[in-house]
Design a protein around this motif. Structure first.
Motif, PDB file in Angstrom:
ATOM      1  N   ALA A 166     -22.178  27.118 -18.434  1.00  0.00           N
ATOM      2  CA  ALA A 166     -21.121  26.093 -18.509  1.00  0.00           C
ATOM      3  C   ALA A 166     -21.687  24.766 -19.002  1.00  0.00           C
ATOM      4  O   ALA A 166     -21.095  24.100 -19.847  1.00  0.00           O
ATOM      5  N   TYR A 167     -22.848  24.398 -18.491  1.00  0.00           N
ATOM      6  CA  TYR A 167     -23.476  23.152 -18.939  1.00  0.00           C
ATOM      7  C   TYR A 167     -23.950  23.279 -20.393  1.00  0.00           C
ATOM      8  O   TYR A 167     -23.856  22.348 -21.173  1.00  0.00           O
ATOM      9  N   GLY A 168     -24.461  24.435 -20.757  1.00  0.00           N
ATOM     10  CA  GLY A 168     -24.944  24.643 -22.121  1.00  0.00           C
ATOM     11  C   GLY A 168     -23.830  24.585 -23.153  1.00  0.00           C
ATOM     12  O   GLY A 168     -23.991  24.011 -24.229  1.00  0.00           O
ATOM     13  N   HIS A 169     -22.672  25.159 -22.823  1.00  0.00           N
ATOM     14  CA  HIS A 169     -21.544  25.182 -23.762  1.00  0.00           C
ATOM     15  C   HIS A 169     -20.810  23.842 -23.804  1.00  0.00           C
ATOM     16  O   HIS A 169     -20.142  23.546 -24.795  1.00  0.00           O
ATOM     17  N   ALA A 170     -20.939  23.049 -22.771  1.00  0.00           N
ATOM     18  CA  ALA A 170     -20.193  21.787 -22.693  1.00  0.00           C
ATOM     19  C   ALA A 170     -20.750  20.730 -23.640  1.00  0.00           C
ATOM     20  O   ALA A 170     -20.042  19.788 -24.007  1.00  0.00           O
ATOM     21  N   GLY A 171     -21.993  20.854 -24.003  1.00  0.00           N
ATOM     22  CA  GLY A 171     -22.576  19.876 -24.923  1.00  0.00           C
ATOM     23  C   GLY A 171     -22.766  18.530 -24.262  1.00  0.00           C
ATOM     24  O   GLY A 171     -23.356  18.425 -23.189  1.00  0.00           O
ATOM     25  N   LEU A 172     -22.233  17.472 -24.912  1.00  0.00           N
ATOM     26  CA  LEU A 172     -22.435  16.111 -24.406  1.00  0.00           C
ATOM     27  C   LEU A 172     -21.519  15.743 -23.250  1.00  0.00           C
ATOM     28  O   LEU A 172     -21.701  14.715 -22.630  1.00  0.00           O
ATOM     29  N   THR A 173     -20.489  16.562 -22.991  1.00  0.00           N
ATOM     30  CA  THR A 173     -19.585  16.273 -21.871  1.00  0.00           C
ATOM     31  C   THR A 173     -19.673  17.419 -20.860  1.00  0.00           C
ATOM     32  O   THR A 173     -18.914  18.383 -20.927  1.00  0.00           O
ATOM     33  N   PRO A 174     -20.619  17.350 -19.946  1.00  0.00           N
ATOM     34  CA  PRO A 174     -20.786  18.440 -18.975  1.00  0.00           C
ATOM     35  C   PRO A 174     -19.567  18.557 -18.059  1.00  0.00           C
ATOM     36  O   PRO A 174     -18.817  17.596 -17.863  1.00  0.00           O
ATOM     37  N   PRO A 175     -19.370  19.746 -17.513  1.00  0.00           N
ATOM     38  CA  PRO A 175     -18.215  19.943 -16.624  1.00  0.00           C
ATOM     39  C   PRO A 175     -18.358  19.120 -15.336  1.00  0.00           C
ATOM     40  O   PRO A 175     -19.461  18.855 -14.877  1.00  0.00           O
ATOM     41  N   ARG A 178     -15.555  19.477  -9.908  1.00  0.00           N
ATOM     42  CA  ARG A 178     -14.267  20.141  -9.640  1.00  0.00           C
ATOM     43  C   ARG A 178     -14.080  21.330 -10.590  1.00  0.00           C
ATOM     44  O   ARG A 178     -13.666  22.404 -10.166  1.00  0.00           O
ATOM     45  N   GLU A 179     -14.402  21.142 -11.869  1.00  0.00           N
ATOM     46  CA  GLU A 179     -14.262  22.228 -12.837  1.00  0.00           C
ATOM     47  C   GLU A 179     -15.180  23.398 -12.481  1.00  0.00           C
ATOM     48  O   GLU A 179     -14.794  24.559 -12.593  1.00  0.00           O
ATOM     49  N   MET A 181     -16.250  24.123  -9.459  1.00  0.00           N
ATOM     50  CA  MET A 181     -15.738  24.729  -8.219  1.00  0.00           C
ATOM     51  C   MET A 181     -14.562  25.652  -8.521  1.00  0.00           C
ATOM     52  O   MET A 181     -14.390  26.685  -7.876  1.00  0.00           O
ATOM     53  N   GLU A 182     -13.752  25.281  -9.522  1.00  0.00           N
ATOM     54  CA  GLU A 182     -12.607  26.119  -9.893  1.00  0.00           C
ATOM     55  C   GLU A 182     -13.062  27.443 -10.497  1.00  0.00           C
ATOM     56  O   GLU A 182     -12.371  28.448 -10.385  1.00  0.00           O
ATOM     57  N   ARG A 183     -14.222  27.476 -11.122  1.00  0.00           N
ATOM     58  CA  ARG A 183     -14.754  28.712 -11.700  1.00  0.00           C
ATOM     59  C   ARG A 183     -15.227  29.693 -10.633  1.00  0.00           C
ATOM     60  O   ARG A 183     -15.343  30.885 -10.884  1.00  0.00           O
ATOM     61  N   PHE A 184     -15.542  29.166  -9.443  1.00  0.00           N
ATOM     62  CA  PHE A 184     -16.073  30.007  -8.373  1.00  0.00           C
ATOM     63  C   PHE A 184     -15.257  29.805  -7.090  1.00  0.00           C
ATOM     64  O   PHE A 184     -15.749  29.264  -6.109  1.00  0.00           O
ATOM     65  N   PRO A 185     -14.014  30.263  -7.086  1.00  0.00           N
ATOM     66  CA  PRO A 185     -13.210  30.101  -5.866  1.00  0.00           C
ATOM     67  C   PRO A 185     -13.786  30.937  -4.723  1.00  0.00           C
ATOM     68  O   PRO A 185     -14.336  32.011  -4.933  1.00  0.00           O
TER      69      PRO A 185
END
Length: 190
Positions: A166-175, A178-179, A181-185
């Motif tokens: 998730a951090y790798g794909h986000a580029g300059l705007t990391p998740p 909250r985002e 946490m939503e991926r891992f309910p």
């Protein structure tokens, strides 16, 4: 007679009637982890400084004494040094048992948990030797047992990979948190 009393009497006997080397060894043992300088040992034994220096050099060559500081010429008995190394390894093992997900223990925390009274030079000397024996690994200001590895359960390993992705794909705007946490309910604590 108790064992401690017997040991004390033996030490007194060696100091009173032992050889020069036995007297020096007894004084070194009693100095503990603080050690003793060659000058102070000469005073305590009543021997000339040159004789004490030569005796300590011979003992050091035979690994009968640990030279802690070459400039100050401070020596520590092998028994005190072995006790320190054992205490360091015990402190590292206790830290790893208490913090299994932490790969390293900070060096200064290790020194304090091992014994705050230990001189920095003696502690560093012991760490260098333990590292040379491949019993520990040091990296900058951190220490760990040579065999210690952080292992994650399969589900946590997958979660770690997903967060990294998730951090790798986000580029300059990391998740945001909250985002993530939503991926891992259902896994708020992990």
């Amino acid at each position: 007679m108790k064992r401690a009393d017997r040991a004390a009497l033996d030490a007194l006997h060696r100091r009173a009637r032992g050889t020069e080397k036995e007297r020096a060894e007894t004084i070194l043992e009693r100095a503990g982890m603080e050690g003793i300088t060659d000058i102070l040992l000469a005073v305590r034994t009543g021997l000339p400084h040159a004789a004490v220096a030569a005796m300590l050099d011979e003992m050091h060559a035979g690994k009968k004494v640990v030279l802690l500081d070459g400039e100050e010429r401070r020596f520590v008995s092998p028994r005190a040094y072995e006790l320190l190394q054992h205490a360091i390894m015990t402190s590292i093992a206790a830290y790893h048992a208490k913090n299994p997900l932490s790969e390293w223990i900070p060096r200064e925390e290790l020194r304090i948990t091992t014994g705050a009274y230990i001189s920095g030079k003696l502690f560093q000397h012991a760490l260098r030797e333990l590292q040379g024996e491949k019993r520990i690994v040091t990296e900058k200001e951190n220490v760990r047992a040579a065999g210690h590895r952080v292992t994650l359960r399969d589900d946590l390993r997958e979660m770690r990979q997903a967060v990294g992705d998730a951090y790798g794909h986000a580029g300059l705007t990391p998740p945001t948190m909250r985002e993530l946490m939503e991926r891992f309910p259902g896994k708020p604590d992990e």
